[in-house]
Design an enzyme around this catalytic site. Structure first.
Site, PDB file in Angstrom:
ATOM      1  N   ASP B 247       0.839  -1.201   0.000  1.00 51.00           N
ATOM      2  CA  ASP B 247       0.000   0.000   0.000  1.00 51.00           C
ATOM      3  C   ASP B 247       0.872   1.249   0.000  1.00 51.00           C
ATOM      4  OD1 ASP B 247      -1.644  -2.128   0.625  1.00 51.00           O
ATOM      5  OD2 ASP B 247      -2.988  -0.922   1.870  1.00 51.00           O
ATOM      6  N   GLU B 248       1.930   1.188   0.805  1.00 48.91           N
ATOM      7  CA  GLU B 248       2.845   2.326   0.938  1.00 48.91           C
ATOM      8  C   GLU B 248       3.524   2.627  -0.392  1.00 48.91           C
ATOM      9  OE1 GLU B 248       5.644   1.858   4.111  1.00 48.91           O
ATOM     10  OE2 GLU B 248       7.050   3.299   3.276  1.00 48.91           O
ATOM     11  N   ARG B 249       3.966   1.580  -1.079  1.00 51.34           N
ATOM     12  CA  ARG B 249       4.699   1.790  -2.330  1.00 51.34           C
ATOM     13  C   ARG B 249       3.795   2.325  -3.431  1.00 51.34           C
ATOM     14  NH1 ARG B 249       8.268  -3.577  -1.102  1.00 51.34           N
ATOM     15  NH2 ARG B 249       9.559  -2.481   0.427  1.00 51.34           N
TER      16      ARG B 249
END
Lengths: 267, 389
Positions: B247-249
């Site tokens: 999700d972060e990437r």
């Protein structure tokens, strides 16, 4: 004077979709009316203050907020924006026959639509950023026989009375009128809220009524370009910016600038 | 292909306005201060519903589709300083997804819902002084003592670290007397409230860029938290964290791409008005073509992001796409930042103009959330090119 129960007070807010203030605006070559299709359209900024004021009054006392807009089909986006801010329902006055309507004709169509709603309080932004005439609120009030409290920098409703601070050149006047009444608000009266994610989603489900000229009981000959009291005979593009004058300062620069400003009647 | 609906467009306009009225006017002040008032700003972000867009409304989320997070990232990426968008993105897509996905109902009510409403500030605490991109190298341990974990260790590079109310912390969980495991096994994600005795902020780290976002080294000295604060399955923390990284990437790629687009556009505008040798700089074919080339690459990346977003929304595994998107945006940001500074000449090097800050801020993209080299490791592995013994 009509008895108004503030808990069931019905507020109609009039909003207008205008070309983005920063966009380059042009006239349609065919009839010299504003080309609304080639630029991004947004809710007239002053109308955001009107919507916010209506929502604040509703939050304080209850009642219903209906947003009313007259404009082409794309104006639904502006109604939807007001609904996503929190208004309860929308009315869209849309009809090909309205194209090119001036302020007088616009006030007629809006007055008919407001009359049908049975509003206790009508709120307008004090002007639109495209036409900038500031006359529609007063015209609508006149047509409906409502007291008009224009250029308001604060609005308070107490029972059957509305009280506003009316901005003047020297400060403000406190004016008061019985409801039903019409108010127009100036910018900075409040801080318009953002539509939240929930607000945007909720707006999808809110009712928007569409009304044409026939629904309003307005004859085609009373509105539109043909009925306009003024005509744009011709238009020319803004001339390109002229080159500035450069004054080489040989010690008399100050005098030269003063002479220039004086010749231009700035000083 | 992603079809943006009227609601998507309205949402975009709302986030844009938030950036322009709440972040940009304060950017210089917060950059100079080296911090921003996270609780104050997050309250507004929460009120608008920007945290937890895809999370169940029962736990403070909005129940929206993934395209809204794509739009959120794209609009945050255009802010005048990347620090606050970074802090928001941490709470929206880095510290909370695991809790939303694997947490118990009680844990979600106590920690997730207030965070998504913007009442709590949060951090994700994975990296350590001796283990960053190599997550399997972490040493912070949580030793079980009845119904509690007793956590000891240090966490490094923690965004929002000096202001956080709780951390989504990754630690090696062990039974008393047991030796901590090594490698990927035996880790757990634990929610650690920062008002627990034994927790302290070691120091605020001075960084090259993203000055408005506070970054900290955190110290945990026998911090006792209930075992019920464990997110998901004990021992599965590494796998859960890897999923959270995805999700972060993706969010990082969305933000970086729109940031690059804006930097290229602003550079183009400058080249039109800046004259040299009697004509606008943009008349130089080299400058024009160089910008065109970068714009073309950004366009490809944007479409790649959209494709990844669409697959993510359809529930497909996008590990590889998220990794590639993060890697390519990180690489390209370095080039765009350099060109923006170079093409502005002295104005690019001056602090009073935007390119210097952009260069500094965007340099993080190739390092944070897994460095380029770690992305390449993952891509090589997914391609089947493992090292031979």
């Amino acid at each position: 004077m009509r008895e108004v129960d503030s808990e069931t007070m019905k507020i109609v807010v009039c909003v207008k979709q205008v070309p983005d203030s920063w966009a380059e605006k042009t006239l349609r070559p065919s009839d010299n009316t504003l080309d609304r299709e080639s630029v991004d359209a947004v809710m007239n900024e002053l109308d955001e203050y009107a919507v916010e004021e209506a929502l604040r009054l509703q939050e304080a006392q209850g009642g219903e907020v209906v947003v009313l807009s007259m404009g082409p089909s794309q104006a639904t986006d502006t109604i939807r924006k007001a609904l996503s801010m929190g208004a309860d329902a929308g009315v869209h006055v849309v009809d090909d026959g309205l194209h090119g309507s001036d302020a007088v004709a616009t006030s007629l169509a809006l007055a008919k639509a407001i009359e049908a709603q049975g509003a206790d309080l009508v709120i307008f932004g004090s002007e639109s950023t495209d036409a900038r005439m500031s006359v529609v609120p007063a015209m609508v009030a006149e047509r409906l026989g409502l007291p008009q409290l224009t250029f308001s920098s604060s609005v308070a409703v107490d029972g059957g009375t509305v009280r506003t601070n009316r901005v003047t050149e020297y400060g403000y006047d406190v004016v008061e009128a019985p409801l039903p009444a019409l108010v127009s608000v100036v910018e900075k009266i409040n801080e318009p809220r953002y539509p939240s994610f929930k607000g945007i989603m909720a707006a999808k489900k809110k009712p928007v009524q569409t009304l044409g000229l026939a629904d309003l009981g307005v004859a085609a000959g009373e509105v539109g370009l043909g009925a306009a009291w003024s005509v744009v005979a011709e238009a020319a593009a803004r001339p390109p910016k002229a080159k500035g004058t450069i004054v080489a300062d040989d010690g008399s620069g100050g005098v030269a600038i003063a002479d220039y400003l004086s010749a231009q009647k700035f000083i | 292909m992603i079809q943006f609906t009227t609601e998507h467009r309205e949402f975009r306009a709302m986030v844009r306005r938030f950036v322009e009225t709440e972040i940009n006017p304060n950017a210089d002040k917060w950059e100079a201060a080296g911090i921003f008032p996270a609780h104050e700003v997050f309250a507004k972000v929460g009120e608008l519903g920007l945290f937890g867009l895809e999370v169940d409304p029962e736990f403070g989320g909005q129940g929206a589709d993934h395209v809204y997070n794509l739009i959120l990232g794209e609009e945050l990426g255009k802010a005048d300083a990347a620090g606050v968008p970074l802090a928001i993105a941490v709470q929206a897509t880095m510290s909370t997804p695991s809790l939303a996905k694997y947490g118990t109902e009680e844990l979600k009510r106590a920690y997730l819902a207030p965070a998504l409403r913007g009442e709590m500030v949060t951090s994700v605490a994975v990296s350590e002084p001796d283990a960053g991109s190599d997550v399997a190298g972490i040493r912070t341990k949580a030793v079980r003592d009845g119904d509690h974990w007793v956590i000891t260790g240090r966490k490094m590079w923690i965004t929002n670290g000096t202001q956080a109310d709780w951390l989504c912390l990754l630690a090696r969980t062990v039974e008393p007397g047991q030796e901590p495991s090594t490698g990927y096994r035996g880790m757990s994600q634990i929610i650690v409230p920062t008002d627990t005795p034994g927790f302290s902020v070691g120091r605020k780290i001075e960084k090259m860029g993203n000055h408005s976002s506070d970054t900290a080294e955190l110290v945990l000295d026998e911090v006792r938290v209930p075992v019920s604060n464990t997110v998901g399955t004990i021992g599965k923390g590494f796998q859960q964290q890897m999923s959270q990284f995805q999700d972060e990437r993706l969010m990082g790629a969305y933000m970086a791409t729109s940031g690059m687009r804006r930097a290229i556009e602003r550079t183009g505008e400058y080249l039109k008005v800046r004259h040299a040798f009697g004509e606008p700089l943009i008349n130089n074919q080299y400058l024009r073509f160089r910008l065109a080339e970068l714009a073309a690459e950004v366009d490809i990346l944007q479409q790649y992001n959209y494709s990844a977003a669409e697959r993510y929304a359809a529930g497909q595994d996008v590990t590889k796409m998220a990794t590639i998107a993060k890697f390519k945006t990180g690489r390209l940001s370095r080039e765009v930042g350099d060109i923006a500074v170079q093409f502005h000449g002295g104005m690019g090097y001056a602090e009073e103009h935007w390119p210097a800050r952009y260069l500094r801020d965007s340099r993080l993209i190739a390092i944070g959330g897994g460095a380029d080299e770690v992305m390449l490791r993952v891509i090589a592995m997914l391609e089947g090119w493992e090292r031979f013994a």
